[in-house]
Design a protein around this motif. Structure first.
Motif, mmCIF file in Angstrom:
data_model
loop_
_atom_site.group_PDB
_atom_site.id
_atom_site.type_symbol
_atom_site.label_atom_id
_atom_site.label_comp_id
_atom_site.label_asym_id
_atom_site.label_seq_id
_atom_site.Cartn_x
_atom_site.Cartn_y
_atom_site.Cartn_z
ATOM 1 N N ILE A 276 0.837 -1.212 0.000
ATOM 2 C CA ILE A 276 0.000 0.000 0.000
ATOM 3 C C ILE A 276 0.864 1.251 0.000
ATOM 4 O O ILE A 276 0.598 2.225 -0.723
ATOM 5 C CB ILE A 276 -0.949 -0.014 1.211
ATOM 6 N N SER B 5 1.044 4.119 -2.941
ATOM 7 C CA SER B 5 0.662 5.477 -2.544
ATOM 8 C C SER B 5 1.787 6.466 -2.792
ATOM 9 O O SER B 5 1.563 7.568 -3.315
ATOM 10 C CB SER B 5 0.265 5.489 -1.066
ATOM 11 N N SER C 22 1.844 9.446 -5.484
ATOM 12 C CA SER C 22 2.002 10.798 -4.936
ATOM 13 C C SER C 22 3.145 11.536 -5.611
ATOM 14 O O SER C 22 3.029 12.726 -5.932
ATOM 15 C CB SER C 22 2.246 10.722 -3.424
ATOM 16 N N ILE D 93 -5.751 3.804 -0.242
ATOM 17 C CA ILE D 93 -4.691 4.372 -1.073
ATOM 18 C C ILE D 93 -5.063 5.784 -1.524
ATOM 19 O O ILE D 93 -4.235 6.705 -1.488
ATOM 20 C CB ILE D 93 -4.416 3.460 -2.282
ATOM 21 N N THR E 199 -4.743 8.110 1.326
ATOM 22 C CA THR E 199 -3.328 8.296 1.647
ATOM 23 C C THR E 199 -2.667 9.263 0.676
ATOM 24 O O THR E 199 -1.860 10.121 1.070
ATOM 25 C CB THR E 199 -2.597 6.944 1.619
ATOM 26 N N ILE E 200 -3.013 9.155 -0.604
ATOM 27 C CA ILE E 200 -2.443 10.063 -1.602
ATOM 28 C C ILE E 200 -2.854 11.503 -1.310
ATOM 29 O O ILE E 200 -2.024 12.431 -1.361
ATOM 30 C CB ILE E 200 -2.892 9.645 -3.014
ATOM 31 N N ALA F 30 2.519 8.810 4.355
ATOM 32 C CA ALA F 30 1.805 7.651 3.810
ATOM 33 C C ALA F 30 1.800 6.504 4.817
ATOM 34 O O ALA F 30 0.786 5.815 4.993
ATOM 35 C CB ALA F 30 2.444 7.210 2.497
ATOM 36 N N GLY G 123 -6.318 4.132 7.410
ATOM 37 C CA GLY G 123 -6.820 3.384 6.267
ATOM 38 C C GLY G 123 -7.534 2.102 6.648
ATOM 39 O O GLY G 123 -8.425 1.644 5.925
#
Length: 317
Positions: free
Chosen positions: A129, A133, A137, A189, A192-193, A253, A260
């Motif tokens: 993950i 991510s 990013s 994801i 997180t981005i 992240a 998450g």
């Protein structure tokens, strides 16, 4: 029992105190102190916009979900089918090359400890993950940062958006994300981005803007084009600052691992959430310290990469 006095529980006593306090506050309000009954329904407009996106661009979100979930499964399967000692040896080599032999041994020991906790599968899922991510990013953030460095107007437009992305509570991201995607790793994801994107954008812009004017004038005097100026002058000069942004993006992240898990993401964050729900101190500590170990390894290796690149640039200058 008869004749006995029953004392109220602390929770009921606290509730009664709160009710009494609210009553006193309401009775003490006057028309001059009470806020008027005016409501600006911004949230309703946002909800209508989300509904519009879901109805008209559902095919796009389905496509993103298929690509992201397939990529996660591929990376996760590759990591899980790689022997544990190979991964530990790779971590040792990275630590040795970018830090020193003692750092490599320490990082390999951290990986061994995580496996001894019985969290090897969850760790590989978390790493998958984080990899996706961070890569996405950087693929989005570095070009946006370059555009902000070259366009004042675009920079002025983007800064309030970046401020909102950094200051808005991370749980707020989860609401629209789970509306567009099924529960699982994909919405984690995306959230997180959104959370990890601002540092690399800001520091990329800062690094390019802080390149010395004398260096730029020297490159221009030799007839460098705009692309040559960017690739051969500005980006190499801004690389240390950009690496700091990459490091911060990676750390942010990783910090989203637990958040998450609230939208169905697997990995170490899921084990932490399970430990919280079950009040399992042992599992919570082991999963939490595993995240700390990963953070230490990633932080030291990325800092080592930045130091290597900077020393290489100085030798070639």
């Amino acid at each position: 029992m008869p004749g006995w006095t029953t004392f109220p529980s602390p929770s009921s006593f606290t509730t009664s105190l709160e009710k009494e306090r609210d009553r006193l506050v309401r009775t003490s309000l006057t028309p001059m102190t009470e806020f008027p009954s005016v409501r600006i329904p911004i949230g309703d407009y946002v909800e209508k916009f989300i509904d519009f996106l879901a109805m008209n661009f559902g095919w796009l979100f389905d496509f993103i979900f298929i690509i992201a979930s397939t990529t996660i499964r591929t990376i996760e399967t590759t990591l899980l089918h790689t022997p544990w000692w190979v991964i530990m040896f790779i971590v040792f080599l990275l630590g040795w090359y970018f830090n020193n032999v003692y750092g490599g041994l320490l990082f390999a020991f951290f990986i061994f400890l995580i496996g001894s906790f019985g969290l090897w599968t969850e760790t590989m899922t978390t790493v998958a993950i984080i990899v996706i991510s961070v890569v996405l990013s950087l693929a989005i953030g570095i070009p946006v940062g370059i555009l902000m460095a070259f366009s004042r107007t675009f920079s002025v437009i983007m800064r309030p958006l970046l401020d909102a992305m950094q200051t808005m509570p991370t749980f707020v991201y989860l609401i629209p994300v789970i509306f567009f995607f099924p529960l699982g790793n994909v919405p984690a994801i995306i959230a997180t981005i959104i959370y990890a994107l601002p540092p690399v954008i800001r520091l990329t812009e800062l690094g390019i803007r802080n390149v010395d004017d004398e260096v730029i004038e020297s490159a221009e005097s030799f007839g460098s084009s705009r692309n040559q100026m960017l690739v051969k002058v500005q980006l190499p000069q801004a690389l240390p600052t950009m690496m700091a942004g990459i490091n911060q993006t990676t750390m942010m992240a990783l910090s989203m691992a637990v958040v998450g898990s609230m939208v169905g993401a697997h990995g170490l964050g899921e084990r932490v959430l399970y430990a919280i729900n079950q009040i399992n101190i042992s599992l919570g500590f082991e999963a939490g310290i595993s995240i700390v170990f990963l953070a230490i390894i990633i932080d030291r290796i990325t800092n080592g990469v930045a130091d290597r690149l900077q020393s290489f640039r100085r030798r070639s200058a």
